[in-house]
Design a protein around this motif. Structure first.
Motif, PDB file in Angstrom:
ATOM      1  N   PHE A  46      64.911  60.508  45.082  1.00 47.96           N
ATOM      2  CA  PHE A  46      63.827  60.124  44.933  1.00 47.96           C
ATOM      3  C   PHE A  46      63.412  62.087  43.503  1.00 47.96           C
ATOM      4  CE2 PHE A  46      64.023  57.639  48.003  1.00 47.96           C
ATOM      5  CZ  PHE A  46      62.992  56.235  47.945  1.00 47.96           C
ATOM      6  N   ALA A  47      63.576  62.149  42.642  1.00 49.19           N
ATOM      7  CA  ALA A  47      63.420  63.211  41.352  1.00 49.19           C
ATOM      8  C   ALA A  47      62.658  63.188  40.959  1.00 49.19           C
ATOM      9  CB  ALA A  47      64.867  63.311  41.298  1.00 49.19           C
ATOM     10  N   GLU A  48      62.185  61.475  40.202  1.00 47.49           N
ATOM     11  CA  GLU A  48      61.095  62.128  39.464  1.00 47.49           C
ATOM     12  C   GLU A  48      61.520  60.330  39.057  1.00 47.49           C
ATOM     13  OE1 GLU A  48      62.160  63.065  35.305  1.00 47.49           O
ATOM     14  OE2 GLU A  48      63.768  61.306  35.269  1.00 47.49           O
ATOM     15  N   PRO A  49      59.768  60.022  38.860  1.00 49.92           N
ATOM     16  CA  PRO A  49      59.314  58.628  39.034  1.00 49.92           C
ATOM     17  C   PRO A  49      60.023  58.069  37.650  1.00 49.92           C
ATOM     18  CG  PRO A  49      56.901  60.505  38.761  1.00 49.92           C
ATOM     19  CD  PRO A  49      58.328  61.122  38.598  1.00 49.92           C
ATOM     20  N   SER A  50      59.885  56.967  38.093  1.00 52.81           N
ATOM     21  CA  SER A  50      60.553  55.482  37.127  1.00 52.81           C
ATOM     22  C   SER A  50      58.983  54.958  36.540  1.00 52.81           C
ATOM     23  CB  SER A  50      61.108  54.584  37.697  1.00 52.81           C
ATOM     24  OG  SER A  50      61.755  53.934  36.457  1.00 52.81           O
ATOM     25  N   LEU A  51      59.066  55.533  34.681  1.00 52.81           N
ATOM     26  CA  LEU A  51      57.392  54.466  34.198  1.00 52.81           C
ATOM     27  C   LEU A  51      58.179  53.741  33.665  1.00 52.81           C
ATOM     28  CD1 LEU A  51      56.228  58.397  34.054  1.00 52.81           C
ATOM     29  CD2 LEU A  51      55.335  56.812  35.579  1.00 52.81           C
ATOM     30  N   GLN A  57      56.016  59.556  28.801  1.00 51.59           N
ATOM     31  CA  GLN A  57      55.676  60.690  28.108  1.00 51.59           C
ATOM     32  C   GLN A  57      53.874  61.011  28.467  1.00 51.59           C
ATOM     33  OE1 GLN A  57      56.073  60.678  24.194  1.00 51.59           O
ATOM     34  NE2 GLN A  57      55.677  63.640  24.083  1.00 51.59           N
ATOM     35  N   ARG A  58      53.624  59.844  28.688  1.00 52.28           N
ATOM     36  CA  ARG A  58      51.515  60.351  28.414  1.00 52.28           C
ATOM     37  C   ARG A  58      51.312  61.003  30.288  1.00 52.28           C
ATOM     38  NH1 ARG A  58      49.662  54.716  27.408  1.00 52.28           N
ATOM     39  NH2 ARG A  58      47.355  55.688  28.340  1.00 52.28           N
ATOM     40  N   LEU A  59      52.373  60.323  30.558  1.00 52.99           N
ATOM     41  CA  LEU A  59      52.133  60.736  32.721  1.00 52.99           C
ATOM     42  C   LEU A  59      52.837  61.767  32.772  1.00 52.99           C
ATOM     43  CD1 LEU A  59      52.093  57.564  33.668  1.00 52.99           C
ATOM     44  CD2 LEU A  59      50.496  58.807  33.526  1.00 52.99           C
ATOM     45  N   HIS A  60      53.863  61.983  32.009  1.00 54.41           N
ATOM     46  CA  HIS A  60      54.310  63.253  32.325  1.00 54.41           C
ATOM     47  C   HIS A  60      53.351  65.132  31.393  1.00 54.41           C
ATOM     48  CE1 HIS A  60      58.849  62.349  33.233  1.00 54.41           C
ATOM     49  NE2 HIS A  60      58.319  61.738  34.363  1.00 54.41           N
ATOM     50  N   GLN A  61      52.820  64.631  30.818  1.00 52.43           N
ATOM     51  CA  GLN A  61      52.282  65.708  29.966  1.00 52.43           C
ATOM     52  C   GLN A  61      50.826  65.851  30.292  1.00 52.43           C
ATOM     53  OE1 GLN A  61      51.535  63.985  26.361  1.00 52.43           O
ATOM     54  NE2 GLN A  61      53.843  64.980  25.494  1.00 52.43           N
ATOM     55  N   ALA A  62      50.405  64.624  31.700  1.00 55.08           N
ATOM     56  CA  ALA A  62      49.354  64.877  32.394  1.00 55.08           C
ATOM     57  C   ALA A  62      48.985  65.799  33.014  1.00 55.08           C
ATOM     58  CB  ALA A  62      48.964  63.433  33.059  1.00 55.08           C
ATOM     59  N   GLY A  63      50.499  66.146  34.372  1.00 52.70           N
ATOM     60  CA  GLY A  63      50.991  66.162  35.463  1.00 52.70           C
ATOM     61  C   GLY A  63      50.009  65.583  36.764  1.00 52.70           C
ATOM     62  N   ASP A  64      48.639  66.712  37.582  1.00 49.19           N
ATOM     63  CA  ASP A  64      48.532  65.805  38.544  1.00 49.19           C
ATOM     64  C   ASP A  64      47.109  64.825  37.838  1.00 49.19           C
ATOM     65  OD1 ASP A  64      50.383  65.741  40.344  1.00 49.19           O
ATOM     66  OD2 ASP A  64      49.534  68.272  40.936  1.00 49.19           O
ATOM     67  N   GLY A  65      47.039  64.891  36.382  1.00 47.13           N
ATOM     68  CA  GLY A  65      44.896  64.572  36.336  1.00 47.13           C
ATOM     69  C   GLY A  65      45.661  62.606  35.878  1.00 47.13           C
ATOM     70  N   HIS A  72      50.828  57.037  38.239  1.00 52.03           N
ATOM     71  CA  HIS A  72      51.815  56.734  38.702  1.00 52.03           C
ATOM     72  C   HIS A  72      51.592  57.334  40.689  1.00 52.03           C
ATOM     73  CE1 HIS A  72      56.195  56.904  40.777  1.00 52.03           C
ATOM     74  NE2 HIS A  72      56.190  56.285  40.298  1.00 52.03           N
ATOM     75  N   SER A  73      51.720  56.461  41.005  1.00 51.57           N
ATOM     76  CA  SER A  73      51.725  56.312  42.343  1.00 51.57           C
ATOM     77  C   SER A  73      52.411  58.055  43.041  1.00 51.57           C
ATOM     78  CB  SER A  73      53.000  56.172  43.499  1.00 51.57           C
ATOM     79  OG  SER A  73      54.017  55.713  43.424  1.00 51.57           O
ATOM     80  N   SER A  74      53.194  58.878  42.632  1.00 46.62           N
ATOM     81  CA  SER A  74      53.591  60.619  42.796  1.00 46.62           C
ATOM     82  C   SER A  74      52.136  61.157  42.485  1.00 46.62           C
ATOM     83  CB  SER A  74      54.655  60.579  41.820  1.00 46.62           C
ATOM     84  OG  SER A  74      53.849  61.070  40.626  1.00 46.62           O
ATOM     85  N   GLN A  75      51.296  60.784  41.704  1.00 41.78           N
ATOM     86  CA  GLN A  75      49.668  61.414  41.280  1.00 41.78           C
ATOM     87  C   GLN A  75      49.137  61.224  42.310  1.00 41.78           C
ATOM     88  OE1 GLN A  75      50.414  59.982  37.659  1.00 41.78           O
ATOM     89  NE2 GLN A  75      50.747  61.883  36.899  1.00 41.78           N
TER      90      GLN A  75
END
Length: 357
Positions: A46-51, A57-65, A72-75
């Motif tokens: 479980f190293a990084e979200p599968s999207l 790209q949009r969700l990775h750029q968003a960080g926790d926002g 993603h559920s990780s956020q």
């Protein structure tokens, strides 16, 4: 033990046995290379979200926002994020039901989209006594009931289940859920793979109308609508709605040298590292730990299943082999293990977990 150090490359020692690790320290741009006899990769599954494609790209750029109401559920940090908002949860595994149940407590409306039916099991169940264990306690944690050694039909792992195996699992889950089966099992049949979630609140909130369950797979997602494959009617999204993607995780192994990664992937019909996006069984390893062509390299935590004690057993096994207190498996054993893992990966229909047993 070194903190603040990042491994950027792991490669075989070109001059003999062992492994070269290239690392960088915080605040230092230069890399340091050291030789080690053994390497244990414990970065996990479980190293990084599968999207879904187009959102990564949009969700990775968003960080926790939030990005236009999608995360993603990780956020997900808690239902304060979705208070008084309409929420759409996508997914059918454990995180989806847990987040749906939690978010429903504060959301104005909660829609849960699942691709298939599932059993929503409580954490504590009434124990079933047996001839081999007549003095079972009245209530036991769910994993204790699942993994009672005295109830096993075989010592070895059951890797590929048959319709008969699924039917037995279905009967057990029905004995736990009772009349709640009809709430979320959908069209799942007893002789097909059985999917489970674990939640103490999901059933109650579903029965009370706080959660609306819709079966279907997401075909497309835009800023104003979410379309399902099995429905011509899209789910319209408002500007304040939140979509939570419980789409799972994948490993991240970009620090492995290309030739090392190729060894780990070549048994899967020569595909490239796109198979690392496979959230079911990304790597083919003997016992999810070792590869016959990579001596001195082991993986701990490359495991996707419901019983986390397996990871501790992996660590013990690797420590025993690398220390010499237990013999390493033979090349033939490891090759057979890799071939067996390929069968697990290629089974259709796929079950929820590659190694549920």
């Amino acid at each position: 033990m070194r903190f603040g150090v990042r491994v950027v490359r792991v490669e075989r020692n070109p001059n003999g046995s062992g492994w070269l690790l290239q690392t960088t320290a915080a605040g230092d741009a230069s890399a340091t290379t050291r030789l080690f006899d053994f390497v244990i990769v414990a970065s996990g599954f479980f190293a990084e979200p599968s999207l879904p494609a187009g959102l990564e790209q949009r969700l990775h750029q968003a960080g926790d926002g939030l990005v236009k109401g999608v995360l993603h559920s990780s956020q997900y940090r808690g239902n304060f994020q979705v208070a008084n908002r309409r929420v759409v949860v996508v997914g059918s595994s454990l995180s989806a039901s847990e987040i749906a149940a939690d978010a429903a407590l504060t959301a104005s409306e909660l829609v849960h989209i699942a691709p298939h039916g599932f059993w929503a099991l409580p954490r504590i169940i009434v124990a079933q006594a047996s001839d081999s264990c007549p003095a079972a306690p009245d209530f036991v944690p769910l994993d204790v009931a699942f993994y009672r050694a005295v109830e096993r039909e075989t010592i070895g792992e059951v890797k590929i289940r048959t319709p008969g195996n699924w039917a037995k699992m279905s009967a057990f889950f029905e004995s736990v859920c009772g009349d709640r089966r009809q709430l979320c099992c959908g069209s799942v049949t007893a002789d097909s793979p059985q999917w489970i979630t674990i939640s103490d609140l999901y059933h109650q909130l579903l029965a009370a109308g706080k959660i609306r369950l819709v079966f279907g797979r997401v075909a497309s997602l835009s800023s104003d609508r979410l379309r399902l494959l099995n429905s011509s009617e899209p789910i319209e999204l408002g500007p304040d709605d939140v979509v939570i993607l419980c789409s799972g995780y994948r490993p991240r192994l970009d620090f492995l040298a290309p030739d090392v990664l190729a060894e780990l992937l070549q048994a899967n019909q020569g595909q490239d590292d796109r198979q690392l996006n496979d959230t079911f069984c990304p790597l083919l390893l003997h016992q999810c730990i070792l590869h016959p062509n990579l001596p001195g390299l082991a993986f701990v935590g490359m495991y996707r299943g419901p019983f986390w004690s397996v990871i501790e057993l992996q660590a013990r096994r690797v420590a025993a082999v690398f220390s010499g207190s237990e013999p390493a498996p033979s090349q033939a054993e490891m090759a057979a293990g890799v071939a067996s893992e390929l069968l697990v990966r290629d089974q259709r229909p796929r079950p929820q977990f590659p190694h549920p047993d």
